[in-house]
Design a protein around this motif. Structure first.
Motif, PDB file in Angstrom:
ATOM      1  N   HIS A 141      28.586  24.036  30.647  1.00  0.00           N
ATOM      2  CA  HIS A 141      27.742  24.177  32.062  1.00  0.00           C
ATOM      3  C   HIS A 141      28.861  23.031  32.718  1.00  0.00           C
ATOM      4  O   HIS A 141      28.933  23.448  33.825  1.00  0.00           O
ATOM      5  CB  HIS A 141      26.610  23.583  31.943  1.00  0.00           C
ATOM      6  N   GLU A 145      30.792  24.142  35.839  1.00  0.00           N
ATOM      7  CA  GLU A 145      30.967  23.542  37.349  1.00  0.00           C
ATOM      8  C   GLU A 145      31.699  23.496  37.585  1.00  0.00           C
ATOM      9  O   GLU A 145      32.509  23.342  39.296  1.00  0.00           O
ATOM     10  CB  GLU A 145      30.194  22.624  37.408  1.00  0.00           C
ATOM     11  N   ASP A 180      19.598  21.119  31.557  1.00  0.00           N
ATOM     12  CA  ASP A 180      18.633  21.408  32.258  1.00  0.00           C
ATOM     13  C   ASP A 180      19.884  21.698  33.909  1.00  0.00           C
ATOM     14  O   ASP A 180      20.586  21.213  33.755  1.00  0.00           O
ATOM     15  CB  ASP A 180      18.020  20.509  32.791  1.00  0.00           C
ATOM     16  N   ARG A 181      19.441  22.962  34.019  1.00  0.00           N
ATOM     17  CA  ARG A 181      20.970  23.820  35.163  1.00  0.00           C
ATOM     18  C   ARG A 181      20.431  22.572  36.199  1.00  0.00           C
ATOM     19  O   ARG A 181      21.697  22.574  37.039  1.00  0.00           O
ATOM     20  CB  ARG A 181      20.801  25.190  34.958  1.00  0.00           C
ATOM     21  N   ARG A 182      19.263  22.306  36.686  1.00  0.00           N
ATOM     22  CA  ARG A 182      19.157  21.805  37.908  1.00  0.00           C
ATOM     23  C   ARG A 182      20.368  20.435  37.467  1.00  0.00           C
ATOM     24  O   ARG A 182      20.743  20.112  38.816  1.00  0.00           O
ATOM     25  CB  ARG A 182      18.478  20.761  38.534  1.00  0.00           C
ATOM     26  N   PRO A 185      24.081  21.143  40.448  1.00  0.00           N
ATOM     27  CA  PRO A 185      23.169  22.088  40.822  1.00  0.00           C
ATOM     28  C   PRO A 185      24.568  23.230  41.566  1.00  0.00           C
ATOM     29  O   PRO A 185      23.452  24.266  42.055  1.00  0.00           O
ATOM     30  CB  PRO A 185      24.004  20.867  42.393  1.00  0.00           C
ATOM     31  N   GLN A 188      23.529  25.958  39.407  1.00  0.00           N
ATOM     32  CA  GLN A 188      21.946  26.253  40.124  1.00  0.00           C
ATOM     33  C   GLN A 188      21.652  27.415  41.238  1.00  0.00           C
ATOM     34  O   GLN A 188      21.141  28.548  41.594  1.00  0.00           O
ATOM     35  CB  GLN A 188      21.240  25.127  39.866  1.00  0.00           C
ATOM     36  N   ARG A 189      22.984  26.640  41.836  1.00  0.00           N
ATOM     37  CA  ARG A 189      22.533  27.654  43.363  1.00  0.00           C
ATOM     38  C   ARG A 189      23.457  29.160  43.164  1.00  0.00           C
ATOM     39  O   ARG A 189      22.234  29.858  43.215  1.00  0.00           O
ATOM     40  CB  ARG A 189      23.413  26.854  44.360  1.00  0.00           C
ATOM     41  N   GLU A 192      20.276  31.278  41.523  1.00  0.00           N
ATOM     42  CA  GLU A 192      19.103  31.027  41.927  1.00  0.00           C
ATOM     43  C   GLU A 192      19.598  32.855  43.188  1.00  0.00           C
ATOM     44  O   GLU A 192      18.927  33.740  43.429  1.00  0.00           O
ATOM     45  CB  GLU A 192      18.762  30.096  43.021  1.00  0.00           C
TER      46      GLU A 192
END
Length: 235
Positions: A141, A145, A180-182, A185, A188-189, A192
């Motif tokens: 992750h 990112e 936690d993917r949050r 960011p 996560q964006r 979503e």
């Protein structure tokens, strides 16, 4: 014959190929393969001897397995729609690089977690597998990112096959709950945004066995027996 994607449930990585087919818009059918039972059966292994999904049976009866191979096959016909790029270009090399990372690092990071879950591992062995898997998923992750950076999509300002493949794998965090993917960011964006895409919503409905409204060329589902009969006729 129409091209037919044999997709695995529950939560197969073939999810990304369903999304890609929807984005491509060509006529296609789907064939549901239950895992681990049917995917390892003698019947399915006549189609894919490795016993894994996805497998794409082309309109001419050829069989293509492995997500990367299927995505590149579809992408060659989706260049005009921005899903892929001409081979030999800088953009194609970049797409291939990102797809390779998703396949060899992001996808593979979940391997220890899936093994522990699917093989009923308990006790200290389970703890060790989950700790190892958590470390790999966390690093994957963080690396992804960095690859994404401030871009709107994994390759830049438009969605590509890499984004389709990403969303099918990224949802696995819900199954394993080790990151936690949050905390990432950008990812996560992107996740979503993809979850709101009609093709992604369609693929979710297909996996759940619900009525699925296609915005592409979906012609319905066929059975494994149907595929086997067609393969015999085409031989």
């Amino acid at each position: 014959m129409f091209q037919t994607l044999m997709y695995g449930v529950p939560s197969g990585c073939s999810f990304g190929s369903i999304v890609a087919l929807e984005w491509l818009g060509e006529p296609y059918r789907l064939c549901r393969i239950e895992m681990p039972g049917v995917v390892q059966s003698d019947a399915y292994c006549q189609i894919n001897p490795v016993g894994e999904t996805p497998t794409l049976v082309t309109a001419t009866g050829e069989r293509i397995s492995e997500s990367m191979a299927i995505l590149h096959h579809l992408g060659a016909r989706g260049i005009g729609k921005g899903l892929s790029f001409a081979q030999g270009t800088r953009e194609f090399d970049r797409l291939n690089q990102v797809l390779a990372f998703l396949n060899t690092s992001f996808f593979a990071a979940f391997g220890p977690l899936w093994y522990a879950l699917e093989h009923g591992v308990e006790g200290s062995d389970k703890d060790a597998l989950r700790a190892y898997g958590a470390a790999k998923v966390t690093k994957a992750h963080a690396d992804l990112e960095e690859i994404l950076g401030n871009k709107d999509w994994l390759l830049g300002d438009r969605r590509t096959l890499a984004d389709a493949y990403f969303v099918g794998i990224a949802r696995w965090t819900k199954h394993h709950d080790v990151v936690d993917r949050r905390d990432y960011p950008g990812l996560q964006r992107l996740f979503e945004k993809l979850e709101a895409d009609p093709a992604v919503r369609f693929a979710h409905a297909v996996e759940r066995g619900e009525t699925a409204v296609s915005g592409g060329g979906f012609l319905g589902e066929v059975s494994l027996d149907d595929i086997l009969r067609q393969q015999v006729l085409a031989a």
